[in-house]
Scaffold this active site. Structure first.
Site, PDB file in Angstrom:
ATOM      1  N   ASP A  78       0.859  -1.198   0.000  1.00 16.50           N
ATOM      2  CA  ASP A  78       0.000   0.000   0.000  1.00 16.50           C
ATOM      3  C   ASP A  78       0.886   1.236   0.000  1.00 16.50           C
ATOM      4  O   ASP A  78       1.497   1.575   1.012  1.00 16.50           O
ATOM      5  CB  ASP A  78      -0.915  -0.003   1.228  1.00 16.50           C
ATOM      6  CG  ASP A  78      -1.915   1.147   1.196  1.00 16.50           C
ATOM      7  OD1 ASP A  78      -1.901   1.907   0.216  1.00 16.50           O
ATOM      8  OD2 ASP A  78      -2.695   1.280   2.155  1.00 16.50           O
ATOM      9  N   CYS A 102      55.393  52.067 -18.407  1.00 21.99           N
ATOM     10  CA  CYS A 102      54.619  52.392 -19.599  1.00 21.99           C
ATOM     11  C   CYS A 102      55.057  51.542 -20.789  1.00 21.99           C
ATOM     12  O   CYS A 102      54.236  51.193 -21.650  1.00 21.99           O
ATOM     13  CB  CYS A 102      54.760  53.882 -19.940  1.00 21.99           C
ATOM     14  SG  CYS A 102      53.961  54.947 -18.718  1.00 21.99           S
ATOM     15  N   HIS A 152      54.764  62.166 -13.727  1.00 24.18           N
ATOM     16  CA  HIS A 152      54.538  60.983 -14.559  1.00 24.18           C
ATOM     17  C   HIS A 152      54.737  59.700 -13.760  1.00 24.18           C
ATOM     18  O   HIS A 152      54.033  58.703 -13.975  1.00 24.18           O
ATOM     19  CB  HIS A 152      55.482  61.003 -15.765  1.00 24.18           C
ATOM     20  CG  HIS A 152      55.297  59.796 -16.652  1.00 24.18           C
ATOM     21  ND1 HIS A 152      54.239  59.664 -17.514  1.00 24.18           N
ATOM     22  CD2 HIS A 152      56.032  58.652 -16.784  1.00 24.18           C
ATOM     23  CE1 HIS A 152      54.322  58.505 -18.144  1.00 24.18           C
ATOM     24  NE2 HIS A 152      55.405  57.881 -17.721  1.00 24.18           N
ATOM     25  N   ASP A 171       7.106  82.481   3.355  1.00 22.76           N
ATOM     26  CA  ASP A 171       7.059  82.347   1.898  1.00 22.76           C
ATOM     27  C   ASP A 171       7.363  80.914   1.464  1.00 22.76           C
ATOM     28  O   ASP A 171       7.516  80.643   0.288  1.00 22.76           O
ATOM     29  CB  ASP A 171       8.033  83.324   1.238  1.00 22.76           C
ATOM     30  CG  ASP A 171       9.479  83.015   1.611  1.00 22.76           C
ATOM     31  OD1 ASP A 171       9.690  82.190   2.524  1.00 22.76           O
ATOM     32  OD2 ASP A 171      10.395  83.592   0.998  1.00 22.76           O
ATOM     33  N   ASP A 211      -1.535  20.995   0.992  1.00 20.51           N
ATOM     34  CA  ASP A 211      -2.545  20.812   2.030  1.00 20.51           C
ATOM     35  C   ASP A 211      -3.926  21.097   1.446  1.00 20.51           C
ATOM     36  O   ASP A 211      -4.160  22.178   0.886  1.00 20.51           O
ATOM     37  CB  ASP A 211      -2.283  21.741   3.220  1.00 20.51           C
ATOM     38  CG  ASP A 211      -1.036  21.344   3.984  1.00 20.51           C
ATOM     39  OD1 ASP A 211      -0.948  20.173   4.376  1.00 20.51           O
ATOM     40  OD2 ASP A 211      -0.157  22.201   4.180  1.00 20.51           O
TER      41      ASP A 211
END
Length: 1506
Positions: free
Chosen positions: A464, A1268, A1237, A1032, A728
């Protein structure tokens, strides 16, 4: 050997009886038992292994010590069998020594394992008691009463070990057995009467036997009263039974006789009931025979019960109980169907009426028909039966005369499974269907029975899949007993015995499983708990008749699925995962992925408390790339919206997700990998065939699927109330019990056709029913956990406090109480382990909620009655209650106070929430009851303070505290205060001018709005009870008119203003639109705009008009030695006007005494502390007292002259000779350029333009830089883009393992970059807000990435007013500018990273280099161009506004709504969205004119010429 054996026997004389009892324990299922030689071998081996314990006597403590040590040993492979035998034999000896009688060796091992934890606790306690009371006897655990050395006695509770042992004996042999009687008599020797009776009451056993035992005890008590009349030295029944005595009183020596009498009464009662149970006339032995009618059985039963010598209440109990439990299975089922859940309480007459036909020929034929009916067709009875072959009702498919039809090709004569034309199914599209996903098991026509060996017996068990537990009617007591277990099903609540580690065998498969022994069960069932372990599965035949609808899902456009590598896992986790995945593959929920499916999602696992592994999947990346689906269900159902029903049933769908197939084309994206340890073999890749846990669309797909499946069934059953949330299901009806359960069974059969299972043990029939955290009762509902934990004063962590508040918030629909103090306690540090302190006010607040939860109960909705919602002001919150009858709430709730809303506005907000809740839950519009008076609410609506009212409402006398309306927009009798504040001349200033001539101004930092409010605050402080304020500021004016409650205002200045106003008698507030042409406002504007001489501190005095300077005050007593100079700091700061400077001079009175001020010049911009330098020219000390005027401050006008150049024609002796005239001035800048630099690594053009050096010199500097030269830029990408001011491009780039979001302005080349956590839409939107706040862009271009094209991103762009476009997919030219920027950024970043510690710092330095230090051909940087563009936009906007500023018009005024004559032309002084301000020349008054009464005209020509 015989001599040696006898010698060994003499070596253990204290264990002679123990060994004798051990020899009765069976080794296995047969008759073979342990021998004396087995026991001696085990004891000798233990002494040999543990020599340190050899000399100690064999007590239970020593045995547990040996047992623990044996568990810590790891035997060699060849000795494992002997080691297991040693452990098993020791377990048997231990059980025998404790007086227990296990039937088998396996049972003994289980008992010892179960008692291990308790034994450790007992040993610890035993050592402590032995130190305190050395005179205790050997078995001290049986003595709750302890004799003290100093005299007297003390009581201690019954040891848990003893209680557990008694429970085990009662469970194995019975409550009235001789074994239990002997054990109880031994242990109860020195127990108190109360201990004896409490232990007896808590023992497991038949309830009828317990009632008989209680009856026997009552008879003994009555006999004692008859034989022992009351007297001074005669014990009463209460004293014997321990009634009204404390444990200490009952343990004293004068109660020894009472304890012994009680013990003897209990033993006598046990024996009497035991003899009664074996007597032939015992009513508990009277059971209904299969061929016997129920009436005959009841006659025999009542005759036996009436003959029993017991009291009438016990006889009544036996009649009610045994008339059901001793009835036949057929009668029990018939009573269940007819009487329902009240079958146990029904009278004998009702049961006889229910079973009147049981046993008849008609009833037997009915049972036979039911037995022959095919399985799974319970929901289709009689005329409701429908043929699935031809579609006509009245017969089944196998009875159809038209012949079987193939559902594949449509031809008759064969079934679909035998169809030759059937081809392999392709990929399903939207709306297509397929069967439930299941393992490839054998399909049978009905639930089969298979032979399973349970313990030592072979049984035929029904397979079952709807049952979670394996149930048998009898058992051989093998395994470990785990006490009683409650089973709940359609038949009600049943109690059975749970056994673990039971031997289960199916064919060649042997496991250790769990079973439930239930003697009253009509059939023995193999549940799902053991089916999967034994490799057994079951599919009902009718499950193939209907298919599950498929929901189409797909990835977002442009996404390719997750490709995240599987991270390493430990060997233990890999083994746990392999076991889980193998089971999933066997069940058909996952499959082996083909090699060309390359997607991957990581998996891992965690160990649960039970010790089993749980598989987890990291679906985060797949969830990001998957298109969303709409939520089919937007919230939880609420019991307050349910109608009251006579019968309810709660069902739970088992394996809900794993039953629904996943859309086939999408499965390739769910692949995951099972690693091979140590790479000893290839990895195994799987994919999901069903909805996986953790995937974001699993809830939506499940909800849509169930909606499609259940829609038709719900429409066919309008008489029931149906609810479903996830797995549920709620079913309520007012039908008869049998009809209601028939519908439930019909639903179960219906959804079973799709492959969904409803576990029997999770089915709830009748009230009370637990559903979604609620507990449903026939007339009311409440929460499952109906109590809140207590809190006490003291420290508490934020984590624990959040959990407590979460429990309370979940229950607010029954509590409805606010907790402002506890909520305020949660503010501050957000760390979960940070501590808060609970005070008495918090405890009182919490206790009020706990008490309310105990008292409140929710009711059900009645559709025939109106719904009311009543609101009231609580403790800093709005509390409301929804009801249909007074005192019977459907639910309650709380809306906490909302800042910056008045009380009326907050109540209306709560009313809106209440109305929405009622409409959602009941579909009706409620009648709202508002606190206060009706005219107050109408006035609030007319004033515009609220803009919504309920459709149906009325008022009641509530507790809302209406504020007095003392703030009005009309002129009141009293002075007028003109206020102003703002940034004037670069500094914040505020002030007011009153009509009484009073003036006030002060410098203060803040925004314009803050300074406007501060000016109003100062005016309110100085003003009388009745006053007018003119401002104002429209913002301040509207704020004051709203008349907010100061308790709900967030802004502290506004809160102070409202508190001051509410304390006034009446105050009028007014607004004027501008300063031009309004004298008073112009005056206050000029007054605070002036740069005035302002001082701070008390070190200066005001001067008269004729005085030359201001006197300065000595701050303290100062002593100056002779000939010394001293610097004195005074309490003074001064702010001079721009055209002033000041000097500090000597006072003549001090100069006469030889004390002089040295220097003392104060520049115009100086705002620091004033210091005075004093020189004492005397030859003696001078003392200046505190508070003396000792110097003066003199103001002087500031004169400024521009410095002119030298002049080229001026003649000098030097003339043009000397260094500097050679023209080689740039040589000095070369070192500066080299240094710059080395910092920023600019290009040659930038150095040339910034330092003025020749281009060749700049190029030499760049070429000589090693950084560089190593990081030269790559070739430029070619492409064209849209360019323009405030038009940006954005994209992500990667540097090593870091992600950078890069923005570039297409006109100037300005770059903005930020390091981000990931390429998510949320992260991008946060960075977008930062970018927008700094640069105010107008348009943006990006590629088609998920973060850029997300709906939330598009909404943000629309909100910010940014025109967002995307480039051409897969075309890099459309993003050429930002791609080029990526290369430039990363190239520069690589140069600068060595110079910074943090990556973020290097990134910021890169932006400085590229935005500021990099110069273009015209000598401008990207930042210069960007700023220039912004300034040009500002100048153009200002020029445009100036042109539109001066306007002229004609206007007309209205009297009583009728327009007058046109007047003008005149100049417009101020213009707004709906009105303007002009000055009437005739009356010299300022008028506010609506735009509908204005005609604008061009300005006069002379003004246009100018």
């Amino acid at each position: 050997m015989a001599k040696q054996g006898s010698k060994e026997k003499k070596g253990y004389p204290e264990l002679k009886e123990v060994i004798k009892a051990t020899c009765k324990i069976r080794v296995g299922p047969g008759k073979e038992t342990l021998t004396e030689g087995n026991c001696l071998w085990a004891l000798k081996t233990i002494d040999f292994i543990f020599e340190d314990l050899k000399t100690e006597p064999w007590t239970i403590t020593k045995m547990y010590t040996v047992w623990d040590r044996l568990k810590g040993l790891t035997p060699e492979e060849t000795s494992k069998r002997e080691f297991a035998s040693l452990q098993a034999t020791l377990a048997c000896i231990m059980c025998s020594q404790m007086g227990m009688k296990p039937e088998t060796v396996q049972a003994a091992k289980g008992i010892i394992s179960m008692k291990e934890g308790l034994q450790e606790n007992k040993e610890a306690k035993g050592e402590k008691v032995e130190q305190l009371y050395p005179n205790l006897e050997k078995h001290r655990e049986v003595y709750p009463i302890v004799n003290l050395q100093a005299g007297g006695r003390s009581w201690k509770a019954v040891e848990s070990v003893v209680f557990q042992q008694l429970q085990t004996v009662a469970m194995q042999h019975g409550l009235v057995s001789e074994d239990f009687e002997r054990q109880l008599a031994y242990y109860a020797t020195t127990w108190t009467s109360k201990d004896i009776l409490e232990v007896l009451a808590m023992m497991p056993g038949n309830r009828a036997q317990k009632e008989l035992i209680q009856g026997k005890l009552n008879e003994e008590a009555e006999r004692w009263v008859r034989q022992n009349p009351p007297g001074p030295n005669v014990l009463t029944v209460d004293q014997i039974m321990g009634v009204g005595q404390t444990n200490q009183q009952a343990s004293q020596a004068n109660m020894d006789q009472a304890r012994q009498i009680c013990r003897q009464w209990v033993i006598t009662a046990l024996r009497s009931v035991r003899h009664m149970s074996h007597r032939p006339g015992n009513p508990m032995l009277v059971k209904q025979k299969n061929t016997e009618s129920y009436e005959d059985f009841i006659a025999r039963l009542l005759e036996a019960i009436d003959a029993e010598p017991v009291t009438d209440p016990i006889k009544t109990y036996l009649k009610v109980t045994l008339s059901y439990t001793n009835a036949s299975t057929d009668c029990q089922k018939q009573m269940d169907r007819t009487l329902g859940t009240r079958v146990q309480q029904a009278t004998v007459e009702e049961k006889m009426q229910a079973c009147r036909d049981v046993g008849s020929e008609g009833f037997k034929m009915q049972l036979l028909a039911q037995a022959l009916r095919p399985q799974g067709k319970a929901g289709h009875k009689g005329v409701n039966q429908k043929c699935y072959n031809c579609g006509k009702p009245g017969h089944l498919a196998r009875q159809c005369r038209q012949g079987i039809i193939c559902h594949h090709c449509g031809k008759r004569g064969h079934m679909q499974k035998d169809c030759r034309q059937k081809k392999q199914q392709g990929k399903q599209q939207e709306g297509a269907t397929c069967g439930a996903v299941r393992a490839p098991y054998v399909v049978t026509e009905a639930p089969p029975k298979i032979e399973i060996k349970v313990g030592t017996r072979w049984k035929k068990l029904l397979v079952d899949t709807g049952a979670d537990k394996t149930i048998v009617t009898s058992h051989d007591m093998s395994g470990i007993p785990k006490g009683r277990i409650i089973l709940q099903g359609i038949g009600g609540i049943i109690e059975g015995e749970k056994w673990e580690q039971v031997h289960l065998q199916y064919k060649d498969k042997i496991i250790r499983g769990t079973i439930v022994v239930l003697a009253t069960s009509p059939v023995e069932v193999l549940g799902r708990d053991n089916m999967s372990e034994l490799g057994i599965g079951l599919i009902m035949a009718n499950l193939e008749e209907k298919k599950i609808p498929i929901t189409e899902v797909r990835l977002k456009e442009g996404c390719k699925g997750p490709h995240i590598a599987q991270w390493p896992l430990t060997q233990e986790k890999l083994e746990g995962l392999k076991e889980i995945v193998d089971r999933l593959e066997k069940e058909g929920k996952v499959g082996r992925a083909p090699p060309h499916w390359t997607c991957n999602t990581p998996i891992f696992c965690i160990k649960k408390k039970s010790g089993k592994w749980r598989m987890l999947i990291d679906f985060r990346e797949l969830n990001k790339q998957t298109e969303d689906l709409a939520e089919a269900q937007l919230g939880l159902p609420h019991p307050g919206g349910l109608q009251r029903k006579k019968h309810v049933t709660i069902l739970d769908i088992g394996d809900a997700y794993f039953t629904i197939p996943l859309y086939e084309p999408y499965r390739q994206y769910t692949c995951f990998t099972m690693l091979s340890p140590n790479n000893l073999g290839p990895c195994v890749r799987y994919y999901w065939k069903v909805l996986p846990q953790g995937w974001k669309l699993s809830p939506s797909v499940y909800q849509f699927t169930m909606q499609k499946i259940l829609r038709g069934w719900i429409e066919e059953h309008p008489m029931i109330q149906f609810g479903i949330y996830m797995d549920d299901i709620y079913i309520g009806s007012d039908l008869g019990l049998e009809e209601h359960r028939g519908i439930v069974n019909e639903l179960a059969s219906y959804i079973a056709q799709y492959g969904f299972m409803l576990p029997e043990d999770k089915r709830q029939e009748g009230y009370p029913a637990k559903w979604l955290g609620f507990e449903l009762h026939p007339e009311k509902w409440k929460f499952q956990k109906h109590t809140l934990p207590e809190i006490t004063e003291g420290p508490i962590t934020l984590n624990k406090l959040q959990k407590l508040v979460g429990d309370l918030v979940w229950r607010q629909s029954l509590i409805g109480k606010s907790i402002p103090n506890i909520l305020k306690l949660m503010e501050g540090d957000r760390a979960l382990q940070s501590e808060r302190y609970i005070e008495s006010i918090h405890v009182r607040e919490w206790e009020a909620c706990r008490q309310k939860l105990k008292e409140m109960e929710g009711n059900y909705y009645d559709e025939e009655k109106d719904i009311y919602g009543q609101l009231d002001w609580g403790n800093k919150a709005i509390e409301y209650i929804v009801f249909q009858e007074k005192g019977k709430p459907l639910w309650v709730n709380v809306v906490h106070s909302i800042k910056n809303l008045s009380q009326a506005q907050q109540i209306i907000k709560a009313a809106q929430k209440l109305t929405q809740e009622v409409i959602i839950r009941t579909g009706k519009i409620p009648w709202i009851l508002l606190p206060g008076r009706e005219e107050d609410w109408i006035l609030e609506l007319q004033m515009g303070n609220i803009n919504w009212m309920p459709s149906f409402w009325s008022c009641y006398k509530g507790s809302v505290r209406w504020k007095k309306r003392n703030v009005i927009a009309e002129v009141v009798s009293g002075p007028t205060y003109y206020t102003d504040g703002g940034k004037k001349n670069g500094r914040g200033s505020l002030g007011y001018i009153a009509s009484t001539g009073e003036k006030f101004r002060i410098y203060e930092e803040g925004t314009n709005q803050q300074l406007e409010l501060r000016a109003i605050e100062e005016a309110c402080k100085q003003g009388p009870e009745k006053m007018n304020i003119v401002t104002d500021s429209r913002y301040a004016y509207e704020f004051m008119l709203r008349n907010w409650d100061e308790e709900v205002i967030r802004n502290p200045i506004q809160a102070r203003i409202m508190e001051l106003m509410h304390n006034k008698e009446k105050i009028g507030v007014h607004w004027v639109p501008g300063h031009k042409g309004i004298p008073q406002n112009e005056e206050i504007d000029r007054y605070i705009s002036e740069i005035f001489l302002a001082k701070e501190g008390r070190g200066i005095l005001q001067k008269r008009a004729e005085d030359a300077g201001y006197d300065l005050i000595c701050p303290q007593e100062i002593s100056i030695p002779a000939g010394q100079v001293k610097r004195i700091a005074i309490d003074l700061k001064i702010n001079l006007k721009k055209d002033q400077w000041a000097m500090i001079g000597t006072k003549s009175s001090f100069a006469n005494k030889g004390v002089f001020v040295q220097g003392g010049i104060i520049d115009s911009g100086y705002q620091g502390t004033i210091q005075v330098v004093i020189y004492n020219s005397n030859n003696k000390e001078v003392v200046i007292p505190q508070g003396r005027k000792f110097a003066q401050l003199i103001l002087m006008p500031l004169i400024h002259e521009e410095l002119e150049p030298w002049g080229e024609t001026r003649k000098t002796e030097r003339g043009e000779q000397g260094f500097g005239s050679t023209g080689m001035y740039w040589i000095e800048n070369i070192p500066l350029a080299e240094e710059e630099h080395n910092k920023w690594h600019q290009d040659a053009v930038s150095l040339h333009l910034e330092f003025g050096i020749p281009r060749t010199a700049a190029e030499d500097i760049v070429q000589q830089c090693d950084v560089c030269q190593e990081n030269k830029m790559p070739s430029t990408l070619r492409g064209s883009n849209k360019r323009g001011i405030d038009h940006w491009q954005v994209d992500y780039t990667h540097y090593e393992d870091k992600i950078i979001l890069v923005w570039v302005e297409t006109n100037s080349g300005l770059i903005y970059a930020e390091r981000v956590k990931g390429e998510t839409g949320q992260e991008f939107r946060v960075q977008t807000m930062k970018w927008y706040a700094m640069f105010a862009p107008k348009s943006l271009q990006s590629d088609n990435g998920p973060a850029f094209v997300a709906e939330s991103t598009q909404l943000l762009m629309k909100y910010l007013g940014i025109e967002h476009t995307t480039g051409i997919p897969w075309n890099p030219q459309s993003q050429a500018l930002v791609e080029r920027t990526h290369q430039t950024l990363k190239n520069t970043l690589e140069k600068l990273i060595p110079m910074f510690n943090a990556f973020e710092s290097a990134l910021a330095g890169t932006l400085i280099t590229l935005n500021i230090k990099r110069k273009g051909g015209l000598g401008t940087s990207p930042m210069d161009i960007f700023i220039f563009n912004k300034e040009q936009q500002r100048i153009q906007q200002q020029s445009k506004s100036k042109q539109e500023k001066i306007r002229f018009c004609y206007y007309r005024t209205r009297k009583r709504g009728h327009p007058g004559e046109w007047q003008g032309p005149t100049q417009v002084l101020w213009g707004g969205d709906g009105a303007i301000v002009v000055k009437d020349r005739g009356t010299d008054r300022y008028l506010v004119i609506a735009n509908k009464d204005v005609k604008f005209i061009p300005p006069p020509k002379e003004i246009q010429k100018e």
